[in-house]
Enzyme design. Structure first.
Site: not given
Ligand SMILES: *Cc1c(COP(=O)(O)O)cnc(C)c1O
Length: 413
Positions: A71, A169, A198, A254, A298, A345-347
């Site tokens: 992601k 969540r 999770h 995961r 700045y 700065c920005m750039d």
């Molecule tokens: C992003 C995410 C993970 C991975 O998380 P890490 O902390 O980067 O290992 C696993 N499960 C879910 C549901 C997530 O949203």
């Protein structure tokens, strides 16, 4: 040029110079770029596989399945290249947060199961079904919508139940899981492929919450099995879980941040051999000598106290180098560290090269990245910059903007 006037670009130059700029080798691109070390990514994936094989409750030759989070453009590393490298290492699943990320993976020709960690908008559901994305289902209405669209497309959609055991969540309450399972089972267009939860506290010093949470999730699974329900693949562990809670491996883990070379928390032990994958580089594009008392950037937040050389780096917060690093961070140049001076700065931002002979103009500057092989002092890594910004390494790598070209190293077969 006057208003309303257009500029003509010579066609021969557009075809050669500009085409080379856009499509050509790294040498003619912008000095600021991210080198993505795919060899380090693959090293980390294999380290995680070995770690879970050794620590999983079963025999050491059997590891849980692996689902790698790609992601947010693979935490800023480039979703397609990262996904390909992960496939090459034998990951069983990939995961995204948005439907358009899933589409990028599918359009790259990757057919692996693809979990959708977040909830799509209603208008995206047809794409979820058509692209063979595996949603995490949280409630009855979502199940109904997925079933309806699957029927409309004449497809059968695999899904996983998402249970909220403490993250707060998304997900159903544990006591509602059985009813959600029944809702999925009531639709022949849906296939219950797994069940997940999770961990909000797996990177927290105190292990008790996650141990208790894992036990509660495990007893829910037992309960379902006692009622004759096969929940399919059971999974819970993010990187913190992979690192510290083998009892939460179940059938699949995961991780995200571990495979990008960082630990999920700064206080944790670091027993897995990981290498940062992203290297953020630029070049010194301007060097000047300044007298004592010269103020920089700045707001004039920094003033030289001596005769010194100031270098300018063509990278700023619009590239993802946080403004919070003003007067805080160091960069790596010619094998040593130099402080960032004045506001980012920005750039562009400035560094103090010191009173000695300065590095040559166009010398490489490493903003963060993996350790160099020479041993001794090292460039900062994203974890160091995260600490300076009171954030986590995830936010540092995710923040590199689209303006920064990604250069991939390491062989993909
Ligand atoms: C992003 C995410 C993970 C991975 O998380 P890490 O902390 O980067 O290992 C696993 N499960 C879910 C549901 C997530 O949203």
């Amino acid at each position: 040029m006057r208003a309303g006037e257009t500029i003509a670009i010579r066609k021969d130059l557009r075809d050669t110079v500009y085409a080379a700029y856009v499509h050509g080798p790294e040498t003619i691109m912008r000095p600021t770029r991210a080198i993505i070390h795919l060899e380090n990514l693959k090293h980390n994936i294999r380290s995680v596989q070995a770690w879970t094989a050794v620590h999983s409750p079963g025999p050491p030759t059997v590891r849980p399945k692996l689902c790698i989070a790609v992601k947010a453009d693979a935490y800023g590393h480039g979703i397609v290249e990262t996904a390909r490298a992960a496939v090459e290492c034998g990951t069983e699943y990939l995961a995204v947060a948005t439907v358009d990320e899933a589409v990028q993976v599918r359009e790259a020709g990757i057919a692996l199961p693809l979990l959708l960690y977040s909830l799509p908008g209603t208008t995206e559901i047809p794409t979820v079904i058509a692209m063979r994305i595996t949603p995490l289902v949280t409630d009855r209405a979502y199940v109904e919508a997925l079933a309806r669209e699957s029927r409309a497309q004449g497809l059968r959609t695999s899904c996983h139940i998402k249970v909220d055991t403490g993250m707060g969540r998304i997900g159903c309450r544990p006591e509602d899981a059985i009813r959600l399972v029944e809702a999925v089972h009531s639709h022949p267009e849906l296939r219950l492929e797994g069940i997940s939860t999770h961990y909000p506290m797996a990177d927290h010093e105190d292990e008790r919450y996650t141990r208790d949470q894992t036990a509660r999730f495990a007893s829910l699974i037992e309960d379902l099995r006692t009622r004759g329900v096969d929940p399919g693949l059971v999974h819970a562990s993010n990187s913190g879980g992979v690192l510290r809670f083998p009892e939460g491996y179940f059938d699949m883990v995961r991780p995200g941040i571990l495979v990008y070379g960082y630990y999920p928390g700064s206080e944790l032990d670091r027993p897995i051999d990981l290498k940062p994958v992203m290297e953020f580089r630029s070049k010194l594009v301007f060097v000047k000598n300044v007298a004592p008392g010269t103020a920089i950037s700045y707001g004039h937040t920094w003033t030289s106290s001596r005769d010194t050389w100031i270098g300018t780096v063509p990278c700023g917060y619009a590239d993802g180098y946080p403004r919070l690093l003003s007067n805080r961070a160091q960069v790596w140049i010619d094998g040593r560290r130099c402080p960032v001076v004045g506001a980012v700065c920005m750039d562009q931002f400035m560094i103090d090269l010191g009173p000695g002979p300065p590095p040559e103009r166009y010398t490489d500057v490493i903003l963060f990245g993996p350790q160099q092989d020479n041993g001794g002092a090292t460039p900062p890594d994203a974890a160091e910059l995260a600490t300076l910004c009171e954030t986590i390494p995830y936010e540092i790598t995710c923040s590199l903007s689209k303006r920064v070209p990604r250069i991939f190293t390491g062989e993909l077969e």
